[in-house]
Design a protein around this motif. Structure first.
Motif, PDB file in Angstrom:
ATOM      1  N   GLY A  24       6.726  -6.391  30.367  1.00 57.20           N
ATOM      2  CA  GLY A  24       5.836  -6.857  29.316  1.00 57.20           C
ATOM      3  C   GLY A  24       5.193  -5.773  28.476  1.00 57.20           C
ATOM      4  N   VAL A  25       5.545  -4.516  28.729  1.00 61.94           N
ATOM      5  CA  VAL A  25       4.957  -3.402  27.987  1.00 61.94           C
ATOM      6  C   VAL A  25       6.013  -2.837  27.033  1.00 61.94           C
ATOM      7  N   PRO A  26       5.762  -2.863  25.719  1.00 63.56           N
ATOM      8  CA  PRO A  26       6.728  -2.290  24.785  1.00 63.56           C
ATOM      9  C   PRO A  26       6.729  -0.759  24.867  1.00 63.56           C
ATOM     10  N   VAL A  27       7.942  -0.204  24.897  1.00 66.04           N
ATOM     11  CA  VAL A  27       8.128   1.245  25.027  1.00 66.04           C
ATOM     12  C   VAL A  27       9.097   1.702  23.945  1.00 66.04           C
ATOM     13  N   LEU A  28       8.696   2.717  23.182  1.00 68.64           N
ATOM     14  CA  LEU A  28       9.616   3.357  22.248  1.00 68.64           C
ATOM     15  C   LEU A  28      10.364   4.427  23.035  1.00 68.64           C
ATOM     16  N   VAL A  29      11.663   4.234  23.205  1.00 66.16           N
ATOM     17  CA  VAL A  29      12.500   5.210  23.907  1.00 66.16           C
ATOM     18  C   VAL A  29      13.182   6.052  22.831  1.00 66.16           C
ATOM     19  N   CYS A  30      12.785   7.301  22.759  1.00 65.76           N
ATOM     20  CA  CYS A  30      13.317   8.195  21.740  1.00 65.76           C
ATOM     21  C   CYS A  30      14.699   8.698  22.146  1.00 65.76           C
ATOM     22  N   ALA A  31      15.560   8.835  21.167  1.00 64.66           N
ATOM     23  CA  ALA A  31      16.915   9.331  21.408  1.00 64.66           C
ATOM     24  C   ALA A  31      16.873  10.821  21.725  1.00 64.66           C
ATOM     25  N   ALA A  32      17.693  11.218  22.684  1.00 63.01           N
ATOM     26  CA  ALA A  32      17.754  12.625  23.077  1.00 63.01           C
ATOM     27  C   ALA A  32      18.284  13.501  21.948  1.00 63.01           C
ATOM     28  N   ASP A  33      19.115  12.933  21.089  1.00 64.28           N
ATOM     29  CA  ASP A  33      19.721  13.726  20.018  1.00 64.28           C
ATOM     30  C   ASP A  33      18.939  13.650  18.703  1.00 64.28           C
ATOM     31  N   ARG A  70      14.193  16.705  23.507  1.00 62.50           N
ATOM     32  CA  ARG A  70      13.583  16.643  22.180  1.00 62.50           C
ATOM     33  C   ARG A  70      12.420  17.613  22.026  1.00 62.50           C
ATOM     34  N   LEU A  71      11.846  18.049  23.151  1.00 63.63           N
ATOM     35  CA  LEU A  71      10.664  18.904  23.088  1.00 63.63           C
ATOM     36  C   LEU A  71      11.055  20.370  23.022  1.00 63.63           C
ATOM     37  N   ASP A  72      10.470  21.072  22.077  1.00 63.90           N
ATOM     38  CA  ASP A  72      10.680  22.507  21.955  1.00 63.90           C
ATOM     39  C   ASP A  72      10.206  23.200  23.229  1.00 63.90           C
ATOM     40  N   ALA A  73      10.858  24.295  23.586  1.00 60.40           N
ATOM     41  CA  ALA A  73      10.476  25.038  24.790  1.00 60.40           C
ATOM     42  C   ALA A  73       9.012  25.451  24.755  1.00 60.40           C
ATOM     43  N   GLY A  74       8.462  25.632  23.569  1.00 65.11           N
ATOM     44  CA  GLY A  74       7.050  25.988  23.432  1.00 65.11           C
ATOM     45  C   GLY A  74       6.112  24.931  23.979  1.00 65.11           C
ATOM     46  N   PHE A  75       6.573  23.697  24.073  1.00 64.30           N
ATOM     47  CA  PHE A  75       5.750  22.635  24.650  1.00 64.30           C
ATOM     48  C   PHE A  75       5.404  22.967  26.099  1.00 64.30           C
ATOM     49  N   PHE A  76       6.339  23.564  26.804  1.00 63.60           N
ATOM     50  CA  PHE A  76       6.168  23.828  28.233  1.00 63.60           C
ATOM     51  C   PHE A  76       5.492  25.174  28.507  1.00 63.60           C
ATOM     52  N   VAL A 134      -3.539  10.721  23.108  1.00 64.74           N
ATOM     53  CA  VAL A 134      -4.760  10.119  23.657  1.00 64.74           C
ATOM     54  C   VAL A 134      -5.638   9.586  22.525  1.00 64.74           C
ATOM     55  N   ASN A 135      -5.800  10.374  21.468  1.00 65.63           N
ATOM     56  CA  ASN A 135      -6.631   9.952  20.341  1.00 65.63           C
ATOM     57  C   ASN A 135      -6.123   8.664  19.695  1.00 65.63           C
ATOM     58  N   TYR A 136      -4.804   8.539  19.583  1.00 69.04           N
ATOM     59  CA  TYR A 136      -4.219   7.358  18.953  1.00 69.04           C
ATOM     60  C   TYR A 136      -3.981   6.222  19.931  1.00 69.04           C
ATOM     61  N   ARG A 137      -4.376   6.433  21.173  1.00 70.50           N
ATOM     62  CA  ARG A 137      -4.229   5.421  22.234  1.00 70.50           C
ATOM     63  C   ARG A 137      -2.791   4.974  22.413  1.00 70.50           C
ATOM     64  N   VAL A 138      -1.896   5.926  22.337  1.00 73.18           N
ATOM     65  CA  VAL A 138      -0.486   5.706  22.622  1.00 73.18           C
ATOM     66  C   VAL A 138      -0.157   6.592  23.818  1.00 73.18           C
ATOM     67  N   ARG A 139       0.460   6.015  24.824  1.00 74.37           N
ATOM     68  CA  ARG A 139       0.784   6.792  26.022  1.00 74.37           C
ATOM     69  C   ARG A 139       2.085   7.569  25.807  1.00 74.37           C
ATOM     70  N   LEU A 140       2.121   8.777  26.334  1.00 72.75           N
ATOM     71  CA  LEU A 140       3.283   9.659  26.227  1.00 72.75           C
ATOM     72  C   LEU A 140       3.934   9.789  27.592  1.00 72.75           C
ATOM     73  N   VAL A 141       5.249   9.611  27.613  1.00 71.20           N
ATOM     74  CA  VAL A 141       6.020   9.846  28.827  1.00 71.20           C
ATOM     75  C   VAL A 141       7.107  10.858  28.491  1.00 71.20           C
ATOM     76  N   VAL A 142       7.056  11.998  29.157  1.00 70.89           N
ATOM     77  CA  VAL A 142       8.106  13.007  29.022  1.00 70.89           C
ATOM     78  C   VAL A 142       9.139  12.670  30.086  1.00 70.89           C
ATOM     79  N   VAL A 143      10.359  12.407  29.638  1.00 74.63           N
ATOM     80  CA  VAL A 143      11.399  11.910  30.535  1.00 74.63           C
ATOM     81  C   VAL A 143      12.481  12.964  30.719  1.00 74.63           C
TER      82      VAL A 143
END
Length: 144
Positions: free
Chosen positions: A10-19, A50-56, A71-80
């Protein structure tokens, strides 16, 4: 593959493409991730690719800035995906991942199956049975 909106429990999730285009700046996160999800989903699942190495590299501040936007936009982030090579080189990142995974806004998960598991409703807890009332013969009389 294009970004997809899927529903898990029941929770909508935007699954971003790896490419898709890389997320290398705070503005990239706003444009590519939050902007696309803002009115349609509660969660954005971003593949590690999708995340630049600088993210880590937490010393650069990119992860903190992006995570704060979510957090500010109240959208949850999942790094997969598999971030083990990043974790081996940074105790600070290990701490961040551990603490984030204990919260509700930012998660680092190995795959989308783990995300579906996290979103599954908790099993119904049966209430503890009420204690038996004391037997009137064994109850202490009130000495009032």
């Amino acid at each position: 593959m294009a970004d997809l909106i899927v529903e898990h429990h029941g929770v909508p999730v935007l699954v971003c493409a790896a490419d898709g285009p890389p997320v290398a700046t705070e503005q990239d996160a706003l444009d590519q991730l939050i902007g696309g999800a803002f009115y349609r989903t509660d969660i954005v699942a971003v593949p590690v690719e999708r995340l630049d190495a600088g993210f880590f590299d937490l010393s650069g501040g990119l992860a903190g800035a992006i995570m704060q936007k979510f957090v500010n936009y109240r959208v949850r982030l999942v790094v997969v995906g598999n971030i083990s090579h990043h974790l081996r080189s940074s105790s600070a990142l290990r701490d961040l991942v551990r603490e984030s995974n204990q919260g509700r806004h930012i998660w680092f998960l190995p795959d989308l199956g783990a995300l579906a598991d996290r979103l599954a409703p908790a099993p119904a807890r049966t209430p503890d049975p009420a204690p038996d009332p004391p037997d009137s013969a064994s109850a202490d009389p009130f000495a009032g």
